[in-house]
Design an enzyme around this catalytic site. Structure first.
Site, PDB file in Angstrom:
ATOM      1  N   GLU A   4      95.319  -5.834 -32.771  1.00 40.38           N
ATOM      2  CA  GLU A   4      96.437  -5.927 -33.714  1.00 40.38           C
ATOM      3  C   GLU A   4      95.956  -5.378 -35.057  1.00 40.38           C
ATOM      4  O   GLU A   4      94.930  -5.804 -35.578  1.00 40.38           O
ATOM      5  CB  GLU A   4      96.883  -7.386 -33.853  1.00 40.38           C
ATOM      6  CG  GLU A   4      97.871  -7.645 -34.968  1.00 40.38           C
ATOM      7  CD  GLU A   4      99.159  -6.820 -34.880  1.00 40.38           C
ATOM      8  OE1 GLU A   4      99.731  -6.675 -33.797  1.00 40.38           O
ATOM      9  OE2 GLU A   4      99.580  -6.289 -35.947  1.00 40.38           O
ATOM     10  N   ALA A  41      99.176  -5.836 -30.096  1.00 42.34           N
ATOM     11  CA  ALA A  41      99.159  -7.007 -29.214  1.00 42.34           C
ATOM     12  C   ALA A  41      99.742  -8.295 -29.785  1.00 42.34           C
ATOM     13  O   ALA A  41     100.114  -9.179 -29.015  1.00 42.34           O
ATOM     14  CB  ALA A  41      97.733  -7.266 -28.752  1.00 42.34           C
ATOM     15  N   ALA A  42      99.802  -8.456 -31.118  1.00 38.53           N
ATOM     16  CA  ALA A  42     100.257  -9.754 -31.660  1.00 38.53           C
ATOM     17  C   ALA A  42     101.744  -9.949 -31.379  1.00 38.53           C
ATOM     18  O   ALA A  42     102.504  -8.980 -31.454  1.00 38.53           O
ATOM     19  CB  ALA A  42      99.991  -9.821 -33.159  1.00 38.53           C
ATOM     20  N   PRO A  43     102.180 -11.158 -31.038  1.00 34.56           N
ATOM     21  CA  PRO A  43     101.393 -12.405 -30.977  1.00 34.56           C
ATOM     22  C   PRO A  43     100.669 -12.652 -29.655  1.00 34.56           C
ATOM     23  O   PRO A  43      99.991 -13.669 -29.535  1.00 34.56           O
ATOM     24  CB  PRO A  43     102.469 -13.478 -31.193  1.00 34.56           C
ATOM     25  CG  PRO A  43     103.720 -12.880 -30.621  1.00 34.56           C
ATOM     26  CD  PRO A  43     103.626 -11.398 -30.877  1.00 34.56           C
ATOM     27  N   LYS A  94     102.273  -9.800 -24.200  1.00 38.60           N
ATOM     28  CA  LYS A  94     101.850  -8.832 -23.177  1.00 38.60           C
ATOM     29  C   LYS A  94     100.368  -9.055 -22.841  1.00 38.60           C
ATOM     30  O   LYS A  94      99.962  -8.890 -21.702  1.00 38.60           O
ATOM     31  CB  LYS A  94     102.050  -7.395 -23.663  1.00 38.60           C
ATOM     32  CG  LYS A  94     103.464  -7.058 -24.135  1.00 38.60           C
ATOM     33  CD  LYS A  94     104.408  -6.814 -23.010  1.00 38.60           C
ATOM     34  CE  LYS A  94     105.773  -6.337 -23.504  1.00 38.60           C
ATOM     35  NZ  LYS A  94     106.394  -7.090 -24.595  1.00 38.60           N
ATOM     36  N   ASP A 135      93.077  -0.195 -36.718  1.00 40.33           N
ATOM     37  CA  ASP A 135      94.148   0.787 -36.687  1.00 40.33           C
ATOM     38  C   ASP A 135      94.008   1.553 -35.362  1.00 40.33           C
ATOM     39  O   ASP A 135      92.877   1.833 -34.938  1.00 40.33           O
ATOM     40  CB  ASP A 135      93.963   1.739 -37.878  1.00 40.33           C
ATOM     41  CG  ASP A 135      95.163   2.624 -38.041  1.00 40.33           C
ATOM     42  OD1 ASP A 135      95.955   2.363 -38.955  1.00 40.33           O
ATOM     43  OD2 ASP A 135      95.315   3.598 -37.254  1.00 40.33           O
ATOM     44  N   ASP A 159     102.981  -1.463 -26.853  1.00 39.35           N
ATOM     45  CA  ASP A 159     104.245  -2.199 -27.007  1.00 39.35           C
ATOM     46  C   ASP A 159     104.582  -2.030 -28.488  1.00 39.35           C
ATOM     47  O   ASP A 159     104.218  -2.849 -29.316  1.00 39.35           O
ATOM     48  CB  ASP A 159     104.018  -3.663 -26.619  1.00 39.35           C
ATOM     49  CG  ASP A 159     105.296  -4.468 -26.615  1.00 39.35           C
ATOM     50  OD1 ASP A 159     106.357  -3.907 -26.332  1.00 39.35           O
ATOM     51  OD2 ASP A 159     105.228  -5.680 -26.914  1.00 39.35           O
ATOM     52  N   CYS A 169     111.364  -2.833 -27.831  1.00 33.52           N
ATOM     53  CA  CYS A 169     112.527  -3.721 -27.649  1.00 33.52           C
ATOM     54  C   CYS A 169     113.676  -3.143 -28.477  1.00 33.52           C
ATOM     55  O   CYS A 169     114.377  -3.861 -29.175  1.00 33.52           O
ATOM     56  CB  CYS A 169     112.187  -5.159 -28.016  1.00 33.52           C
ATOM     57  SG  CYS A 169     111.508  -5.341 -29.652  1.00 33.52           S
TER      58      CYS A 169
END
Ligand code: SAM
Length: 454
Positions: free
Chosen positions: A135, A112-114, A117, A162, A179, A232
């Site tokens: 994260e 999730a960081a930063p 999303k 984890d 992501d 990405c």
């Protein structure tokens, strides 16, 4: 001008749907990437920046005509918007088209960081839904925590685990978003230096890690739950091939998404027929992205662990104190954790001990503040939420004063109030000061203070 994109990357993309070598290379030398922001529907700014243009696949995203200094905008620090590149906002479509968002859901954002999303997910989910923003990398959790605090919604838990730890929560989540960490070629226009870190070997390391993360969190998804996978990166190994691997390894059905042809997003099919969605910067105003959604066909219903420690509840007297600080009639459950009082939607209190049995909770709901023998020390999180009691004294700051406050400098507010005062800019809270007879103390979190000057 020739681009500095890796030759091995360019040749590996030949033949991929939507890829056009000349246009792709040209867009990487054609100037800066577009700037876009996403508004926080829970505390929208009163006016949009001049000439803001909607991102077509998003209900709250806008392109800006130029890139301002976000650091010097107090409304950015107030959490009224998040700076996010436009392609990523397509997560909204992937979620809306596969999931009934009116329901109360349990959602995991695994990487999730930063918080791009996660802030988007939070805005799309119903208030009673639970979002677990996780994260694994410890020094990246603080920025995630900061962004989620600024977003200010109560039903969010930030964890530092984890992905394999979520196996302990078998069948628990309705939606899992991965992501994934990736080779990052989709961001080469925005971060040209990242080109130097790209190599075929790194692509291989990435797809192996992506498989591991997905295999680790898959058991935590319930039957008919939705997995949304994104990268990405343009490399097929990290995108369509991962989709094939998921469909071979697990009992999952790939979901097809409706696209408006004007969006110029490319639908691709993996070898096993899975649907993937590719975003290329030469086709649309956004960076490189791949996204796919799958429905899980097997699994069971969630069975909570037998023995759970229930969260500590405040006493009646403590509740009287706390209620002076929060909106009346809010349907929130309050609990105490490490001396701080936390609030989260009533129906989600049961989830806290369940999550605690499996994860390390960095943040749970809104941290309201600390009860002490004589006083209540309000937390910054309360100021960032929309649940502070309307009777709390508040002080409106000019832009210059707001920046002074955000730099954690001394403020000399001309106020007759004494004690805790909310400081605000353009009707949005920035944080707390404590006004004493001779001076005031600035309680802006020191690790968040801005250093930049105009
Ligand atoms: N979702 C984020 C957003 O929208 O702001 C971006 C996530 S970034 C693409 C991938 C994240 O995965 C990074 O924060 C990284 O620290 C994390 N990560 C790296 N290695 C990981 C691993 N082995 N397991 C899980 N997450 C990992």
């Amino acid at each position: 001008m020739s681009s500095h994109l890796p030759k091995e990357l360019l040749s590996s993309l030949e033949g991929l749907p939507g890829y056009d070598a000349a246009a792709f290379e040209a867009v990487h030398t054609a100037g800066p990437a577009p700037t876009s922001i996403r508004i926080n529907p829970a505390k929208p700014p009163a006016v949009l920046p001049e000439n803001a243009v909607p991102v077509p696949w998003s209900s709250s995203g806008y392109y800006l005509a130029s890139r301002p200094s976000f650091t010097l905008d107090p409304l950015f620090h107030a959490g009224t918007y998040y700076v996010q590149e436009a392609s990523s906002m397509f997560l909204e479509q992937a979620l809306r088209q596969t999931t009934d968002l009116t329901r109360s859901l349990r959602v995991l954002d695994c990487c999730a960081a930063p918080g791009g999303k996660s802030t988007l997910l939070r805005s799309l989910l119903s208030p009673e839904s639970l979002l677990v923003s996780n994260e694994v990398i410890r020094n990246r959790v603080s920025v995630l925590q900061e962004n989620m605090i600024k977003w200010g919604a109560p039903g969010t838990v930030v964890t530092n685990n984890d992905p394999r730890d979520f196996q302990r929560l078998e069948n628990y989540f309705d939606v899992i978003v991965v992501d994934a960490p990736c080779s990052g070629s989709g961001l080469f226009r925005r971060e040209p230096d990242a080109v130097n870190e790209w190599s075929p070997g790194n692509v291989q390391l990435c797809w192996q890690r992506q498989q591991r993360i997905l295999a680790d969190c898959w058991p935590a998804l319930r039957r008919e739950g939705i997995l949304i996978y994104s990268t990405c990166a343009y490399s097929r190994e990290e995108d369509e091939d991962i989709l094939d691997w998921l469909m071979m390894e697990f009992d999952a059905t790939s979901c097809s998404l409706q696209l408006d042809p004007e969006w110029n997003i490319v639908e691709t099919r993996s070898k096993k027929g899975g649907y993937g969605y590719r975003f290329y910067p030469h086709r649309l105003k956004g960076e490189g992205l791949f996204i796919a959604a799958l429905r899980k066909n097997d699994g069971n219903s969630f069975a909570p662990p037998r023995k759970l420690n229930q969260p500590e509840k405040p006493s009646k007297k403590e509740l009287e104190t706390i209620h002076q600080w929060i909106q009346p009639a809010s349907s929130l459950a309050l609990f105490i954790h490490q001396e701080q009082v936390h609030a989260l939607p009533e129906s989600r209190l049961v989830d806290i001990p369940i999550l605690q049995s499996a994860c390390y909770l960095k943040e749970a709901g809104i941290t309201l503040g600390q009860l002490s023998a004589k006083d209540f020390i309000p937390h910054h999180h309360l100021a960032m939420s929309t649940m502070a009691h309307p009777g709390i004294p508040a002080l409106s700051l000019s832009r210059e004063q707001a920046l002074q406050y955000l730099r954690k400098e001394d403020l000399h507010p001309g106020t007759t109030h004494r004690g805790w005062v909310l400081v605000r800019y353009a009707d949005h809270n920035l944080g707390w000061i404590k006004v004493l007879p001779q001076r005031s103390n600035n309680y802006y979190p020191k690790e968040w203070r801005i250093l930049k000057r105009e």
